[in-house]
Design a protein around this motif. Structure first.
Motif, PDB file in Angstrom:
ATOM      1  N   LEU A 103       0.693  -1.217   0.085  1.00  0.00           N
ATOM      2  CA  LEU A 103       0.031  -0.258   0.081  1.00  0.00           C
ATOM      3  C   LEU A 103       0.843   1.357  -0.026  1.00  0.00           C
ATOM      4  O   LEU A 103       0.172   2.527  -0.097  1.00  0.00           O
ATOM      5  N   LEU A 104       2.078   1.192   0.168  1.00  0.00           N
ATOM      6  CA  LEU A 104       2.956   2.272  -0.003  1.00  0.00           C
ATOM      7  C   LEU A 104       3.247   2.872  -1.430  1.00  0.00           C
ATOM      8  O   LEU A 104       3.394   2.210  -2.297  1.00  0.00           O
ATOM      9  N   LEU A 105       2.794   4.148  -1.480  1.00  0.00           N
ATOM     10  CA  LEU A 105       2.815   5.021  -2.674  1.00  0.00           C
ATOM     11  C   LEU A 105       3.999   5.944  -2.414  1.00  0.00           C
ATOM     12  O   LEU A 105       4.215   6.656  -1.922  1.00  0.00           O
ATOM     13  N   VAL A 106       5.240   5.265  -3.259  1.00  0.00           N
ATOM     14  CA  VAL A 106       6.514   5.686  -3.141  1.00  0.00           C
ATOM     15  C   VAL A 106       6.441   6.790  -3.882  1.00  0.00           C
ATOM     16  O   VAL A 106       6.145   7.285  -4.977  1.00  0.00           O
TER      17      VAL A 106
ATOM     18  N   ALA B 108       9.846  -0.292 -10.055  1.00  0.00           N
ATOM     19  CA  ALA B 108       8.395   0.165 -10.490  1.00  0.00           C
ATOM     20  C   ALA B 108       8.666   1.806 -10.698  1.00  0.00           C
ATOM     21  O   ALA B 108       8.119   2.581 -11.575  1.00  0.00           O
ATOM     22  N   MET B 109       9.535   2.465  -9.905  1.00  0.00           N
ATOM     23  CA  MET B 109       9.934   3.997  -9.873  1.00  0.00           C
ATOM     24  C   MET B 109      10.636   4.261 -11.067  1.00  0.00           C
ATOM     25  O   MET B 109      10.380   5.223 -11.831  1.00  0.00           O
TER      26      MET B 109
ATOM     27  N   THR C 274      10.154   6.455 -16.784  1.00  0.00           N
ATOM     28  CA  THR C 274      10.462   6.382 -17.979  1.00  0.00           C
ATOM     29  C   THR C 274       9.245   6.805 -19.020  1.00  0.00           C
ATOM     30  O   THR C 274       9.186   6.956 -20.247  1.00  0.00           O
ATOM     31  N   GLN C 275       7.891   6.742 -18.243  1.00  0.00           N
ATOM     32  CA  GLN C 275       6.777   7.143 -18.871  1.00  0.00           C
ATOM     33  C   GLN C 275       6.447   8.284 -18.796  1.00  0.00           C
ATOM     34  O   GLN C 275       6.835   9.131 -17.898  1.00  0.00           O
TER      35      GLN C 275
END
Length: 157
Positions: free
Chosen positions: A65-68, A115-116, A121-122
């Motif tokens: 659930l951590l949104l880094v 994921a970061m 890159t997006q």
């Protein structure tokens, strides 16, 4: 469809206790806002639901659930490097329980870092284009739907 949805909502409201539809007190509102302040952690924001405890005992790196926060990537890289050192120490000392816990945390940290990197890159803006208002407004006739979906009888009606 909208009228059916509104009717559904109205039916649900009549079935629920009326005290659920009262105005919030100032204390309740302050509690609600405070919850979101408590969700801010060193690496970003906790995504858990309102008024739910942290079931991961604040092991944020391991928590899905951590949104880094992307700005915290150097901090997460430092945590990952520290985990490598701690894992080696735990292996040297024979602390098998600690080894297992650290390995789990390292995998989670590596996944979050990956994921970061992918997110970086997006493109941050997605161009959806301009809708064709003339075509999309109003109700479609059966003939319009049949022309749009000639080969799929399920979509035609």
């Amino acid at each position: 469809m909208i009228s059916h949805h509104r009717a559904f909502i109205a039916r649900r409201r009549t079935e629920r206790p009326s005290e659920e539809y009262r105005e919030l007190t100032a204390t309740e509102w302050d509690e609600f806002l405070a919850h979101f302040e408590l969700r801010k952690v060193a690496l970003g924001t906790c995504g858990r639901d309102y008024a739910t405890p942290c079931q991961h005992e604040n092991a944020c790196v391991r928590c899905p659930l951590l949104l880094v926060d992307p700005a915290q990537m150097p901090r997460l890289q430092e945590i990952h490097a520290n985990l490598v050192d701690r894992l080696q120490e735990a292996r040297d000392q024979g602390w098998l329980g600690e080894v297992a816990a650290l390995e789990t945390t390292m995998v989670a940290a590596a996944q979050k870092l990956e994921a970061m990197r992918e997110r970086a890159t997006q493109p941050s803006t997605v161009h959806l284009g301009m809708p064709d208002i003339r075509r999309d407004t109003g109700r479609s006739s059966v003939a319009d739907v049949e022309r749009s979906f000639p080969s799929d009888p399920k979509l035609r009606g």
